[in-house]
Design a protein around this motif. Structure first.
Motif, mmCIF file in Angstrom:
data_model
loop_
_atom_site.group_PDB
_atom_site.id
_atom_site.type_symbol
_atom_site.label_atom_id
_atom_site.label_comp_id
_atom_site.label_asym_id
_atom_site.label_seq_id
_atom_site.Cartn_x
_atom_site.Cartn_y
_atom_site.Cartn_z
ATOM 1 N N ALA A 120 -18.268 34.643 1.094
ATOM 2 C CA ALA A 120 -17.563 35.902 1.311
ATOM 3 C C ALA A 120 -16.651 35.760 2.530
ATOM 4 O O ALA A 120 -17.130 35.533 3.640
ATOM 5 C CB ALA A 120 -18.558 37.037 1.517
ATOM 6 N N SER A 121 -15.359 35.885 2.330
ATOM 7 C CA SER A 121 -14.412 35.639 3.423
ATOM 8 C C SER A 121 -14.670 36.524 4.628
ATOM 9 O O SER A 121 -14.535 36.091 5.776
ATOM 10 C CB SER A 121 -12.972 35.846 2.935
ATOM 11 N N ASP A 122 -15.053 37.783 4.397
ATOM 12 C CA ASP A 122 -15.278 38.699 5.515
ATOM 13 C C ASP A 122 -16.438 38.262 6.396
ATOM 14 O O ASP A 122 -16.513 38.644 7.569
ATOM 15 C CB ASP A 122 -15.530 40.111 4.993
ATOM 16 N N ALA A 123 -17.355 37.452 5.847
ATOM 17 C CA ALA A 123 -18.499 36.969 6.625
ATOM 18 C C ALA A 123 -18.201 35.640 7.311
ATOM 19 O O ALA A 123 -18.885 35.273 8.268
ATOM 20 C CB ALA A 123 -19.724 36.815 5.732
ATOM 21 N N PHE A 124 -17.182 34.932 6.845
ATOM 22 C CA PHE A 124 -16.909 33.592 7.373
ATOM 23 C C PHE A 124 -15.615 33.497 8.186
ATOM 24 O O PHE A 124 -15.483 32.611 9.020
ATOM 25 C CB PHE A 124 -16.838 32.586 6.215
ATOM 26 N N PHE A 125 -14.680 34.392 7.948
ATOM 27 C CA PHE A 125 -13.386 34.299 8.617
ATOM 28 C C PHE A 125 -13.079 35.574 9.383
ATOM 29 O O PHE A 125 -13.483 36.677 8.988
ATOM 30 C CB PHE A 125 -12.266 34.060 7.586
ATOM 31 N N ARG A 126 -12.326 35.414 10.450
ATOM 32 C CA ARG A 126 -11.816 36.571 11.163
ATOM 33 C C ARG A 126 -10.726 37.241 10.326
ATOM 34 O O ARG A 126 -10.062 36.593 9.531
ATOM 35 C CB ARG A 126 -11.288 36.151 12.532
ATOM 36 N N THR A 127 -10.542 38.528 10.544
ATOM 37 C CA THR A 127 -9.602 39.304 9.733
ATOM 38 C C THR A 127 -8.199 38.714 9.765
ATOM 39 O O THR A 127 -7.663 38.408 10.848
ATOM 40 C CB THR A 127 -9.554 40.766 10.226
ATOM 41 N N ALA A 128 -7.607 38.534 8.570
ATOM 42 C CA ALA A 128 -6.238 38.031 8.409
ATOM 43 C C ALA A 128 -6.048 36.674 9.091
ATOM 44 O O ALA A 128 -4.955 36.337 9.531
ATOM 45 C CB ALA A 128 -5.224 39.040 8.939
ATOM 46 N N SER A 129 -7.119 35.893 9.155
ATOM 47 C CA SER A 129 -7.063 34.595 9.827
ATOM 48 C C SER A 129 -7.710 33.537 8.953
ATOM 49 O O SER A 129 -8.587 33.831 8.137
ATOM 50 C CB SER A 129 -7.786 34.670 11.175
ATOM 51 N N ALA A 130 -7.279 32.289 9.146
ATOM 52 C CA ALA A 130 -7.902 31.162 8.451
ATOM 53 C C ALA A 130 -8.914 30.456 9.338
ATOM 54 O O ALA A 130 -9.513 29.459 8.930
ATOM 55 C CB ALA A 130 -6.832 30.174 7.992
ATOM 56 N N GLU A 131 -9.102 30.988 10.533
ATOM 57 C CA GLU A 131 -10.048 30.377 11.476
ATOM 58 C C GLU A 131 -11.472 30.762 11.098
ATOM 59 O O GLU A 131 -11.815 31.947 11.002
ATOM 60 C CB GLU A 131 -9.735 30.829 12.899
ATOM 61 N N GLN A 173 2.319 34.732 10.828
ATOM 62 C CA GLN A 173 1.313 33.687 10.654
ATOM 63 C C GLN A 173 1.361 33.067 9.270
ATOM 64 O O GLN A 173 1.298 31.844 9.130
ATOM 65 C CB GLN A 173 -0.090 34.263 10.903
ATOM 66 N N TRP A 174 1.437 33.918 8.250
ATOM 67 C CA TRP A 174 1.364 33.440 6.873
ATOM 68 C C TRP A 174 2.491 34.076 6.054
ATOM 69 O O TRP A 174 2.521 35.291 5.883
ATOM 70 C CB TRP A 174 0.004 33.810 6.247
ATOM 71 N N PRO A 175 3.420 33.274 5.571
ATOM 72 C CA PRO A 175 4.502 33.815 4.740
ATOM 73 C C PRO A 175 3.997 34.579 3.524
ATOM 74 O O PRO A 175 4.635 35.530 3.082
ATOM 75 C CB PRO A 175 5.289 32.566 4.318
ATOM 76 N N SER A 176 2.837 34.160 2.985
ATOM 77 C CA SER A 176 2.257 34.837 1.828
ATOM 78 C C SER A 176 0.777 34.511 1.748
ATOM 79 O O SER A 176 0.247 33.695 2.518
ATOM 80 C CB SER A 176 2.964 34.401 0.536
ATOM 81 N N ASN A 177 0.120 35.134 0.778
ATOM 82 C CA ASN A 177 -1.307 34.864 0.566
ATOM 83 C C ASN A 177 -1.571 33.456 0.044
ATOM 84 O O ASN A 177 -2.699 32.965 0.124
ATOM 85 C CB ASN A 177 -1.897 35.895 -0.399
ATOM 86 N N TRP A 178 -0.566 32.801 -0.484
ATOM 87 C CA TRP A 178 -0.740 31.415 -0.935
ATOM 88 C C TRP A 178 -1.090 30.517 0.245
ATOM 89 O O TRP A 178 -2.018 29.702 0.162
ATOM 90 C CB TRP A 178 0.542 30.912 -1.612
ATOM 91 N N GLU A 179 -0.357 30.678 1.332
ATOM 92 C CA GLU A 179 -0.634 29.849 2.519
ATOM 93 C C GLU A 179 -1.981 30.186 3.135
ATOM 94 O O GLU A 179 -2.733 29.292 3.560
ATOM 95 C CB GLU A 179 0.473 30.029 3.557
ATOM 96 N N LEU A 180 -2.314 31.489 3.180
ATOM 97 C CA LEU A 180 -3.589 31.900 3.779
ATOM 98 C C LEU A 180 -4.771 31.384 2.970
ATOM 99 O O LEU A 180 -5.734 30.846 3.532
ATOM 100 C CB LEU A 180 -3.646 33.428 3.874
#
Length: 240
Positions: A120-131, A173-180
């Motif tokens: 689940a991205s919300d549990a593993f990543f910071r909001t709007a971040s790939a970190e 940070q991210w041109p689109s959701n593809w990059e994120l």
């Protein structure tokens, strides 16, 4: 002098012991024949979903149907073969990731591709971040790397797929959701290999918001939360 008639004796119950022994022996015999590696995970998941009334579980027959008349067997299809080849891995994954499944960090499913471990991205990543929020997820990532490095999965191929919802990104940070989505998948790969997984077994892909989870729409907050995810797929041998 007339002979007295003998009174009929009541039927004894001694035969019950013999019958019980025979049933016990039969049970032991069939238990010895049972091989857990032969469990068809696809059919098992379909039956479980049907029992619980899952509306997204339809679309798959439990019998060979007309395909058998065409010379094809459902049991030879990759989606079914996976159940036999990954049966033990599924059982072990359920045990290894039990704490994460309980806390909704991880979901285990299976489809025609193989065993799908969903983060689940919300549990593993910071909001709007790939970190990756490694402080909170280190133990899970360690278990995941150890699981993928186990002898049970030696020689297997793994695919990491990043997914987002349909919301806009920060263009700075991210041109689109593809990059994120791709960056999140790549970062998961980096941590898994840092923790001991074999990089040569992996491939990476990003799908932005184009492949939402079945039954979950990006039109609702709940659906968007489910669609923000990273899938780690233990690829079935028929889908290399």
């Amino acid at each position: 002098m007339a002979k007295k008639k003998r009174e009929a004796k009541a039927a004894g119950t001694g035969w019950l012991n013999t019958y019980a022994d025979m049933i016990t022996l039969c049970l032991c015999f069939f238990v010895m024949l049972y091989d857990p590696s032969e469990v068809d995970v696809t059919q098992l998941s379909n039956m479980t979903a049907s029992i619980h009334g899952d509306p997204t579980a339809g679309g798959q027959s439990m019998t060979s149907g007309k395909l058998a008349d065409l010379g094809n067997s459902i049991n030879s299809m990759p989606s079914q073969e996976k159940g036999r080849s990954l049966g033990l891995a599924v059982r072990r994954a359920v045990s290894v990731f039990a704490p994460d499944i309980k806390s909704n960090k991880i979901t285990l499913t299976s489809d025609e591709r193989g065993l799908v471990i969903t983060l689940a991205s919300d549990a593993f990543f910071r909001t709007a971040s790939a970190e990756l929020d490694i402080e909170e997820t280190r133990d899970t990532m360690l278990r995941l790397a150890q699981f993928l490095s186990s002898d049970d999965l030696e020689g297997r191929r793994f695919r990491i797929e990043g997914h987002t919802d349909s919301g806009p990104t920060d263009p700075a940070q991210w041109p689109s959701n593809w990059e994120l989505s791709t960056a999140r998948a790549v970062n998961v790969l980096h941590y898994l290999t840092d923790f001991g997984a074999d990089e040569s077994q992996f491939s990476v892909a990003g799908y932005a918001d184009k492949r939402p989870r079945p039954g979950f729409s990006n039109d609702t907050p709940e659906g968007r939360a489910k669609n923000r995810r990273v899938d780690i797929i233990i690829v079935d041998e028929g889908h290399f």
